[in-house]
Every structure is written in C-alpha cells, then in structure tokens.
Design a protein around this motif. Structure first.
Motif, PDB file in Angstrom:
ATOM      1  N   SER A  74       0.832  -1.206   0.000  1.00  0.00           N
ATOM      2  CA  SER A  74       0.000   0.000   0.000  1.00  0.00           C
ATOM      3  C   SER A  74       0.865   1.254   0.000  1.00  0.00           C
ATOM      4  O   SER A  74       0.591   2.210  -0.744  1.00  0.00           O
ATOM      5  N   GLU A 238      -5.817   3.005 -11.342  1.00  0.00           N
ATOM      6  CA  GLU A 238      -5.895   4.251 -10.595  1.00  0.00           C
ATOM      7  C   GLU A 238      -4.718   5.169 -10.929  1.00  0.00           C
ATOM      8  O   GLU A 238      -4.883   6.367 -11.159  1.00  0.00           O
ATOM      9  N   ASN A 325      -3.936   8.125  -1.853  1.00  0.00           N
ATOM     10  CA  ASN A 325      -5.098   7.241  -1.763  1.00  0.00           C
ATOM     11  C   ASN A 325      -5.308   6.460  -3.055  1.00  0.00           C
ATOM     12  O   ASN A 325      -5.623   5.264  -3.034  1.00  0.00           O
ATOM     13  N   ASP A 326      -5.133   7.125  -4.199  1.00  0.00           N
ATOM     14  CA  ASP A 326      -5.264   6.441  -5.480  1.00  0.00           C
ATOM     15  C   ASP A 326      -4.221   5.332  -5.618  1.00  0.00           C
ATOM     16  O   ASP A 326      -4.504   4.256  -6.152  1.00  0.00           O
ATOM     17  N   LYS A 329      -5.259   2.342  -3.562  1.00  0.00           N
ATOM     18  CA  LYS A 329      -6.321   1.614  -4.261  1.00  0.00           C
ATOM     19  C   LYS A 329      -5.745   0.736  -5.379  1.00  0.00           C
ATOM     20  O   LYS A 329      -6.253  -0.350  -5.661  1.00  0.00           O
ATOM     21  N   VAL A 332      -4.885  -2.842  -4.321  1.00  0.00           N
ATOM     22  CA  VAL A 332      -5.881  -3.716  -3.706  1.00  0.00           C
ATOM     23  C   VAL A 332      -5.927  -5.070  -4.410  1.00  0.00           C
ATOM     24  O   VAL A 332      -5.969  -6.128  -3.770  1.00  0.00           O
TER      25      VAL A 332
END
Length: 525
Positions: A74, A238, A325-326, A329, A332
């Motif tokens: 992440s 993303e 944040n992108d 994502k 994930v």
C-alpha cells in the motif's frame, strides 16, 4: 494434521488448472482453497459449513501474519502515485531518452539495475518494475518482457548472494548434524545452482541479442513494437489516470526511490538486530523480517517524498494525499491475490501436508544415488509450482535431502542441496500462485496470466538444461568438486547457448508481425 495422501495435491492442481483455463486468478485461488478445506472437512468428519469457516479463518490468519507486506504494498502504491503526480516519472522518461539510445541499452539497464537489488526478492521485483517501467515503455518494450526480467533477476540474484534474505533462510534449514555448516554449504552450492546462473545469463542474452525472443514472448514483443505499450494489469488503473505535474524533475523520482533503497536496507539491519545485538551483516540479514523492514523503508521514503514535494509547491497537500489514496487503491488487487495465494499455501502445508507427501515419495523411492540431484531438482520444482512458495520448499526438502545424502553419499550433499535450490526457484517462477510472480506482474503493469504464459517457455529452457547438467554432475561426482563442477558447468552452457540459438528460429512471432518488426529502426525517433 491427518495424512490425506494423494488428495493433498488436489488444491494446487485445481487452482493452477483453473487459472490457466479461465484466466481468472482470484476465482481459481478461491476454488483451490475451498477444494482443500472440503478435503480437510471430509477427512476429519466435520460439518459441511466448516469448509467455509475454515477457509475464512485461514485467510484472516494469513492476512494478519503478512500484514507488514500488505502495508508495504500500500505504501509503495502510494509512493508511486505521488511520484507520478509530481511529474517525476515523466521527467525520468524524458531524461532517459537522451541516455538510452536503443531497446538493447534500455533492456540491459533494466537487468543491471535489478541485479544490484539482491538483498530481497520482494524488494527487488517491486522496485525494479516501478523504476524501469518509464524507460521500457519509451522504447515499446512489452510489459511481458519487463515483468520477465524483473521476476527472473529478483529470485536468481537473491538465491546466489550470500548476504540476502534467501541465503539466510537456506542456511537456517540445513541441519547441524548434516556434517556441513550452513554458510559453507551455501557457498559451495551457489556455483552449482545451474538454474539461477543460467537464468541471469539468459536474461542478459535476451536483452542484448536482437532476435533472441521466441514463443509467446516474441508475439508480445512484436505486438508492443507495432501497437505500443498499454497497461494490462488491473493494479495500474488508478495510477494511470493521475494527471502529472509539469514541474517535476528527475530527482523527484530519483530521491524517493533512493530513499526507499537506503532506508529499506537500514531497516533490514535494524530489524535483524545489527546495532542492538552487535551482530555481523550476514547474521543481521539472516534474522531480519523482510516485510517489516520494507514497510519501514516505504514509510520513510514516503516521508521524504512529502518534504520534497510540498515545500517546493509541486502539488498542494490535498493533492498529495489524494494521489496517495489512489496509489493505495491500485494495490488492492495485488493484495487480494497475495492473501489468497498465502491461504492456499497454508491449506496445502498446514492442513493437508502436501509437502510431506511429496517428500515421503522421494525418500521412499530408492532411486540410484547418481540420480539424486536431478530428481531433487524435479521434485523441488513440482512442489514449489504446486504450493507457490520456494521458501516452503526449502524448509521441507533441504533437511530431508541433506540427511539422505549424509547417509547414502556424503559427496553428493552440496550438489543435491544446489539442485533443491534450483528446482525451488524454477517452480516458484512458473507458478501463477507464487507471491513473487504476482508482485512482479503488478509492479510491471502486466496482467498476471500473460506474465506466466510468456515466462514459462524461457524458464523451462533453462530448467531442462540444468536438469541434464545435474545428471552429468551426479555421475561425475566421484571425481571431486573441483573436477565435476567445471565439467557440468561446461555441459550446461553448451546446451543453453545451443537452445537459445535454435529456439528463436523454431518458434518466432507470426510472419506479419516479424516482417513489421524487422522493418523498424532500432532507435526510436
């Protein structure tokens, strides 16, 4: 854990076959996990509901055990996104245009960069794919080729370097009563690891030779040369939509990546107790927890990026955290696949005893002594392919092989050890449920099954030559290490070079694409 015999190989077989047929990795892994828990429930006569609850419990446990790796993924996704937003990737690609004049130089630079990151395979494959992607994209090098280089170099370098997380793991599995110390055995086994040595040789051969590709990789390369490079991995969606700043400079990529490298190495030493317990470098790397160290390194690199971009007003703070944040994502999908891969490995290892079943067959087979190294490589390859883990294969087979050789043929100990290491790396690199394969495809922006399908023929080429070399070494082992080593190495390289010269002519890209590629110039305008 009850012995379920041949049923223990059902889960990996189900997962791998479904992944190949459907191209849906998540669905295939879930089916593999459920098939394993069904077998477990039937053997222990538990309620049918428990096959689902057991599967969920395993996933929760594996996610908790590997939380540091998920956190690092992440953080890395966030770091890549903020670097992209700052314009560092675009600036680096522009800078590379003037430094790398051809596809060959770009490919060779990618392989050389990956060779320098030998401390850990996770660290290597993620960093190499992220950093070199702008360069390879510029020269229309397919994502399949990039992920192949990243994956192959990561494991091959880690298993040959005496100071790496892999080396420390291998040394810890060698039993003290085996008659040879861990470090001594590793150093003697490294020159005999034909697969790892041949993999590195083949990567550079493929990078430098103009028409060295064959099979699915030749098709992928021809398509990239004709149509350009496109993101094929879901993990890229993303990040690919982020609008880059025009203020970015090369150091906006170089400094955060350098910080990631430096802080990750320092974190490995710190977590391993290098300063607190006055250990040697080898001992510290041997005791470190690589995912935890990588998470620390990723957090420090992200902090460096924050203070590099915000004070210079490359982007407002709100955009920094939106990009972060992108990036999170974008990882994930890879995190889900990794969690499922860890889970099916746990089903095979902890609930069904897949490794023990395969190892018992080898131990009780009564094979001739000279065939031990070749058989050890094949079994290790099958086990690593089925379970998706080379480290788990090390832990299962190394103590057994060392003990068998110490009893039957002490002169074969180092040779058989090297064969186990070679087979484990090979099986891991062709398995679609391997975490390193998954990470390599994700960091390179290549769809997982495309990466696996294009990589398998190359890995098989080296593995077949290595297996023959182990047969030669096994039958000449009585001559002594100093004699059978150069003989078997010579045979190996003769076979490998012959294969690399012949196979591109037998399995080229289709005629239309081949003619198109041949008509293009080596250097892009």
């Amino acid at each position: 854990m009850q012995d379920v015999g041949i049923w223990s190989i059902i889960p990996p077989v189900v997962a791998i076959l479904l992944a190949i047929i459907t191209k849906e990795v998540i669905f295939s892994l879930i089916c593999g996990i459920l098939s394993g828990t069904v077998i477990y429930v039937l053997c222990y006569q538990l309620s049918f509901v428990e096959c689902f609850s057991t599967a969920v419990d395993i996933m929760i446990a594996k996610l908790g055990e590997n939380a540091a790796m998920i956190i690092f993924l992440s953080l890395l996704g966030g770091l890549v996104a903020v670097i992209t937003k700052a314009g560092g990737s675009n600036a680096y690609a522009s800078w590379a245009r003037g430094r790398f004049k051809s596809r060959r130089s770009a490919l060779a630079a990618t392989a050389a960069f990956s060779a320098c990151l030998f401390l850990d395979d996770y660290f290597n494959c993620i960093t190499s794919g992220t950093v070199m992607r702008p360069v390879t994209d510029r020269f229309r090098i397919s994502r399949e080729k990039l992920s192949y280089i990243v994956d192959m170099m990561a494991a091959a370098m880690a298993i040959l370097a005496p100071i790496s997380s892999w080396a420390a793991s291998v040394m810890s599995y060698i039993p003290a009563e085996g008659g040879v110390s861990g470090m001594q055995a590793f150093l003697h086994a490294a020159p005999l690891n034909f697969y790892a040595i041949g993999t590195i040789f083949m990567v550079f051969w493929i990078c430098i030779r103009k028409k060295g590709d064959y099979g699915p990789m030749a098709e992928a390369e021809a398509k990239a040369r004709r149509d350009g490079v496109y993101d094929t991995a879901q993990t890229e969606n993303e990040i690919s939509r982020i609008e880059a700043s025009a203020k970015g400079r090369v150091w906006d990529l170089a400094i955060p990546i350098a910080a990631l490298l430096v802080f990750s190495v320092l974190a490995m030493l710190y977590v391993g107790g290098f300063w607190s317990e006055e250990l040697t470098l080898v001992e510290a790397f041997g005791r470190t927890d690589a995912p935890t160290a990588l998470a620390l390194g990723g957090a420090c690199a992200l902090l460096v990026a924050f203070f590099l971009f915000i004070p210079r007003k490359i982007m407002p703070m709100a955009e920094f955290f939106k990009a972060f944040n992108d990036g999170v994502k974008s990882m994930v999908g890879a995190s889900v696949i990794l969690t499922l891969a860890w889970s099916i490995s746990s089903v095979c290892r902890d609930y069904l005893g897949t490794g023990e079943y395969v190892a018992r067959i080898v131990r009780d087979s009564g094979i001739p002594v000279p065939l031990l190294p070749a058989i050890a490589m094949i079994v290790a390859g099958l086990l690593a392919f089925a379970t998706g883990t080379s480290w788990g294969t090390f832990g299962i087979l190394i103590p057994i092989v060392v003990t068998i050789c110490d009893t039957l043929a002490p002169e074969m100990t180092v040779l058989s050890l090297s064969a186990v290491l070679a087979g484990s790396v090979f099986g891991d690199q062709i398995s679609p449920i391997s975490d390193v394969v998954i990470l390599s495809s994700a960091s390179s922006g290549c769809e997982l099954m495309r990466h696996v399908v294009t990589q398998i023929p190359y890995a098989l080429t080296v593995a077949c030559c290595a297996a023959i070399a182990y047969l030669v070494a096994g039958f000449s082992s009585e001559l002594g290490y100093g004699i059978y080593l150069p003989i078997s190495l010579g045979v190996f390289f003769l076979l490998l070079i012959a294969a690399l010269l012949i196979l591109p002519r037998l399995f080229p890209a289709n005629e239309e694409m081949t003619e198109l590629v041949a008509s293009e110039k080596e250097t892009l305008s």
